[in-house]
Scaffold this active site. Structure first.
Site: not given
Length: 398
Positions: A46, A48, A181
């Site tokens: 999210c 890089r 995530v």
């Protein structure tokens, strides 16, 4: 040359979206990049997007070819960075230990790098330097976290979203997506007080949580439950918007968009009673443990330096591998020749005497040659250096 091409961390989210790589496209992107790189690995999270590579091409050529293969607009090259060799190794070690994260010391990056490495292995896009480097980096990341005990003060975008949602009074949550995530966000919600948790996924069988407060719903049904939640945490891998303003009820709600590309329609941030936070705003939220993590991490930075030096030493030694193989072959030839003589003569000679002669002739092969080289180097005025090497080889144990 080993190197990394990455998107700068201070670039606006709308630019980072255009230079992102969705995980389901990893395989096709790797296959395309393999045609221009000797080795390649993609790391896309999210916060890089980075491409690690090994190539004999120069910087300008490989960067342009990577942009071509990923169908990126070359006008965006100015938003990227590039490191080679030692600087690239240092960068990776900092990344995997959390020094280079927008949320300092966040605890997701190690698992994300491990996943990226596994995908590259399965795609056979790494095999030499990049493979060895990531093996060492993953070991470094594990040791760093164990020694620094960062697990005692965990932090991630998911944990910040859940904690901030609770701080704003949320009691009922919806998590969109159950990847790394999403599952982490659910874990944080389950670890605290809440009334209801909806988990929206396309395959409901992937979630197995035994809690009456948790309801697994199909992703296409998510709009039906928006009216029942105080907080939405969206973290899908979709390449398009999944939360639209027209679908949301007129009620007080906070939404955290942890995805890149974004999941949530930007205009929602202007809606009455709804507060929207994208990944950049979440990363800037105050974290009371930030200073504590920074001190702990800096005190354990020697671990990064250790693994970095270990990899650089491995590279140097690998460069002399052909000479090592030649030495081993020489030794093998000497051994086989004398062993063949022993087999042919062991029944016709005194075996003790035969063994003595063959062993002495074996040592003479190298000792006599060392003496000749020593004489030659003395005549050339290079005795000291040669003598030092010979002493280290032959005078073992003296």
């Amino acid at each position: 040359m080993i190197g990394v091409l990455g998107v700068k961390s201070n670039v606006k989210l709308e630019i980072r979206e255009k230079l992102s790589i969705i995980q389901k496209h990893y395989d096709s992107c790797l296959e395309s990049l393999k045609e221009v790189c000797d080795e390649v690995l993609i790391l896309s999270t999210c916060n890089r997007t980075e491409v690690y590579f090994n190539t004999s091409k120069d910087y300008e050529e490989i960067i342009l070819e990577i942009f071509d293969r990923l169908h990126w607009d070359k006008n965006y090259i100015k938003y990227t960075f590039h490191y080679e060799n030692e600087k690239m190794v240092d960068h990776l070690m900092r990344v995997i230990c959390g020094f280079d994260s927008l949320i300092l010391g966040e605890d997701q990056i190690l698992a994300q790098i491990k996943d990226a490495y596994e995908i590259a292995l399965q795609s056979k896009s790494v095999k030499k330097d990049i493979q060895k480097l990531f093996q060492m980096a993953i070991t470094c990341g594990k040791e760093f976290r164990f020694e620094s005990k960062l697990y005692t003060i965990p932090v991630s975008s998911a944990s910040i979203a859940v904690n901030e949602g609770r701080r704003m009074g949320a009691r009922s949550f919806m998590v969109l997506g159950y990847g790394e995530v999403g599952s982490l966000a659910c874990k944080y919600i389950l670890s605290g007080s809440f009334d209801k948790l909806y988990i929206a996924v396309r395959n409901t069988s992937v979630v197995n949580i035994d809690d009456k407060r948790v309801e697994i719903i199909h992703f296409n049904e998510r709009q039906n439950f928006y009216k029942d939640v105080d907080c939405i945490i969206s973290c899908t891998s979709a390449p398009h918007i999944v939360v639209h303003s027209a679908e949301l009820p007129e009620k007080k709600m906070v939404i955290y968009d942890l995805a890149v590309p974004r999941d949530v329609e930007e205009s929602i941030g202007c809606m009455k009673n709804i507060q929207l936070y994208d990944i950049d705003r979440i990363s800037l939220m105050n974290d009371e443990n930030c200073h504590k993590r920074e001190e702990i991490m800096n005190s354990n930075k020697y671990i990064l330096d250790k693994y970095m030096q270990e990899f650089l030493d491995w590279q140097k030694i690998r460069d002399i591998s052909p000479e090592i193989r030649k030495l081993k072959k020489c030794g093998e030839d000497v051994y086989r020749k004398r062993y063949k003589t022993f087999k042919n003569k062991k029944y016709t000679k005194d075996t003790d005497k035969l063994a003595e002669v063959l062993l002495k002739s074996t040592s003479n092969v190298y000792v006599n040659r060392a003496i000749e080289v020593l004489k030659e180097e003395q005549l050339k005025g290079r005795l000291d250096e040669c003598l030092n090497i010979i002493q280290r080889i032959f005078y073992v144990g003296e």
